[in-house]
Scaffold this active site. Structure first.
Site, PDB file in Angstrom:
ATOM      1  N   PHE B 108       0.810  -1.217   0.000  1.00 33.59           N
ATOM      2  CA  PHE B 108       0.000   0.000   0.000  1.00 33.59           C
ATOM      3  C   PHE B 108       0.849   1.275   0.000  1.00 33.59           C
ATOM      4  CE2 PHE B 108      -3.479  -2.792   1.328  1.00 33.59           C
ATOM      5  CZ  PHE B 108      -4.482  -2.296   0.514  1.00 33.59           C
ATOM      6  N   HIS B 135      17.871  -2.474   3.870  1.00 28.34           N
ATOM      7  CA  HIS B 135      16.955  -2.605   4.997  1.00 28.34           C
ATOM      8  C   HIS B 135      17.732  -2.714   6.317  1.00 28.34           C
ATOM      9  CE1 HIS B 135      14.062  -3.609   1.820  1.00 28.34           C
ATOM     10  NE2 HIS B 135      13.119  -3.314   2.696  1.00 28.34           N
ATOM     11  N   LYS B 139      16.018  -7.862   9.225  1.00 27.15           N
ATOM     12  CA  LYS B 139      15.203  -8.476   8.158  1.00 27.15           C
ATOM     13  C   LYS B 139      15.719  -9.884   7.862  1.00 27.15           C
ATOM     14  CE  LYS B 139      13.341  -7.402   3.574  1.00 27.15           C
ATOM     15  NZ  LYS B 139      11.955  -7.695   4.000  1.00 27.15           N
TER      16      LYS B 139
END
Lengths: 251, 251, 251, 251
Positions: B108, B135, B139
């Site tokens: 989104f 990241h 992760k």
């Protein structure tokens, strides 16, 4: 203004040599008095009264050139890549027995050397660090020699600071995603047409990131480093390795 | 100003759900009328007169929720990650037999979706392209799901344009230096404390580089995309996959 | 493979012209049949059977060249910078009375045009946006023409989306710190030796940043755009302004 | 492992103070023994046997707190922003008459301080340099205090190296395009929602660019610098200004 320094170039007709001759010619405090190429006699250097010789030939020849320079009281700046530890030891041996000035640098890019040293100095203050180098698509080795040297410096700085392996929670990895492991440091090599020669060192700790990036667009970026070496080599007794001692950086 | 849209949230107490409830509550054209959590009856949606339901539970539950919504004339926005092709086919089957409005989006983040689509559109105009995603060190998967999707889109765009494999002269490689190969595209995953979620697509042709970078700092970056979906889902008959059709981008 | 396109270049000996002649000569589907310079007769084009002429002379001359091309059934690609609105109107007038193919582009950098269009498309989804352009220290105008056009497109896109002025809490400013105001958009111009031509559009909303960056290293980056225009100009009736319609981008 | 250091925090309930209390509490070699807030008596420090006090109150109060610390043999770390030259002189006067340990730092971000110092060290090797700082849209001052300090350091380094004004061919400028002039250095301030606190120093010479970028995501990035100060303040006699002396950087 003082006297000019009389400079000779060995390998004057090569790509680096041509640039160096031009840069020396353009510098008001330097005088280009000898351009020597394959097949020319080294005595051209002594006849021309050369005070500092720049060698950009190849590692095999460079050692003989340094010997000739030392025998004739000429300071030598060696930019030949591949001048390895054994050759450095040979030069050290010669310099143990007589005075002389030799500077050997694997990289004359002042910006590249600064970037590498800043990254090394910063390493101990961050939890982790990775290296991303980006080059044109015609490069044959990955990672670049500069990236490997940078990673080795980072790995050493972390060990000296008592830092362990960088944190990494990866449990599922497509092969290669996390890059190459150089001395415990991850190194990523990007290859794209349109790029020239670029390197980023990214250091991270919870809440902050420090990035040191160097972009080299063309060979002219090496000239300031060559001129720095030529101007300063006679100030330093014996063998100097790398531009670092001329840049006045901290430990 | 028109009437407000009556919105319900499934998984309202989760991290995403909490943010969504707040964002819906803050939007003047939307009304939050039902917050449903594990153990609550779905009839809370119908009792409250929900027009659009947002599901941020988990893939197993989400399919039943979509069915319930369709059975009761409620439009559904599904943000549950892992809603796979088989589930999408099931929903398509239901929608073949009746009218209804369902939007399923794996991401989104409007910026992330724009970045991916721009990269895809640009791919055919450049000789080569690589993906670098960066990241936080916690992760577990490398590369990220978004990077894998991006690379798949880039690979497809290149094939459709008749472009072959990206040029790469590498002959000496430390394992992993050139990244993972996803659909013919090189993907590099950087992991550092201090990073959040970032991705760069770098496209190159002799003489120029185009870089499209997206930085996501926190979960609030997803809210504009969720609200966009809620406001538009009822305009589109049947099943919509991804935010792309709502963003008015080219082919 | 179909027949080749017969191409002529006006201003063939200039810097852009020389590059274009080489690029056309290297393209297997194009044939360079006429190189015309100041003082040469335009009839060289008709004698050589030119189908598409590329004009990189100057705005004053270019209008006459377009007229000549239209009179002789030759399609024209105009890359002369400074071909203004009045001249475009003149060409439109001619094309209202007869068929013909003219493409006028202020920028043949495909990457630069893509970057500008992507930024424009993204603008309405972000709360704010600024432009940073970075060029070599010899550039006389600040900001660059491309940056001004980009800012104008961004300002227009924001107005069309009903977005007001970008948020900015600045109350204490050193003069110039916040850049130039172009159509309500802040534009910052950096000038440094070592840079070539670069531009970043940075779009931001709470929690996320989208950056679209273009780096142009040299004139060769314009060639793909010139060839794209040459190959496609005859497919489009009348006047085409900019490369955008050939790039298949959305609205 | 040696004994722990007994730490007190003045302004413990403020935003910075809360973070510092937590960071000290989490450090195995430190012990949080006093949290003092507005209205509490400073004797809480002596009663608790505090060895190092961290002051994050406000400049007016901080001076009295330093005096109290010196009077009671407590080392002081002052992180209050706005502790100006006059206040520093007052502290220097006290320390001329007695032993004591005081460290005053305008910025506890280790990365930010490193970035500033690296930029300063590099400045003399490049023809030009500019500063770009990027912050959230709620910031009231432009440029940031850190950017102004950085530019001042760069300007000073250039003067000491005998470098003149940076080259700049600009003759046509939209007002503000070239940024603010701080000590001869151009500084550009970008403001966007989604950004936090970022700064780039870009140094250029023909053929190469060196970029030093710092990204600060949140207040936790200051904690390593605070702890570094707490651990080292008693090693340095008298007044220390800034974290730099603790970072082991070169001149």
């Amino acid at each position: 203004m003082g006297e000019t320094i009389r400079v000779g170039v060995l390998g004057a007709r090569g790509r680096m040599g041509t640039e160096i001759c031009r840069a020396v010619g353009d510098a008001p405090d330097l005088e280009l008095v000898a351009e020597v190429n394959r097949g020319d006699a080294l005595t051209a250097l002594t006849h021309a009264g050369v005070q500092v010789v720049v060698d950009v030939t190849h590692p095999g020849a460079a050692l003989d050139h340094v010997r000739f320079a030392l025998d004739h009281g000429i300071a030598a700046v060696v930019g030949t890549s591949g001048f390895d530890a054994a050759r450095l030891d040979t030069v050290r041996g010669w310099l143990a027995e007589r005075p002389g000035h030799v500077l050997v640098a694997p990289n004359f890019g002042v910006g590249a050397v600064l970037a590498m040293q800043f990254a090394r100095q910063a390493a101990r203050f961050f939890d982790s660090v990775e290296v991303i180098e980006l080059h044109h698509a015609g490069k044959v080795d990955a990672p670049s020699g500069t990236a490997v040297r940078t990673a080795a410096l980072l790995g050493q700085a972390r060990r000296e600071a008592g830092l362990g392996a960088p944190p990494d929670a990866t449990t599922q990895e497509l092969p290669g995603a996390r890059g190459a492991d150089v001395d415990g440091i991850r190194v990523h090599a990007v290859r794209l047409p349109g790029l020239v020669a670029h390197q980023e060192v990214v250091l991270g700790t919870d809440g902050e990131i420090l990035t040191i990036r160097h972009d080299s667009m063309n060979r002219s970026s090496f000239m300031p480093g060559v001129l720095l070496a030529v101007r300063n080599v006679r100030e330093r007794e014996g063998l100097t390795v790398g531009l670092e001692p001329l840049l006045g950086l901290g430990d």
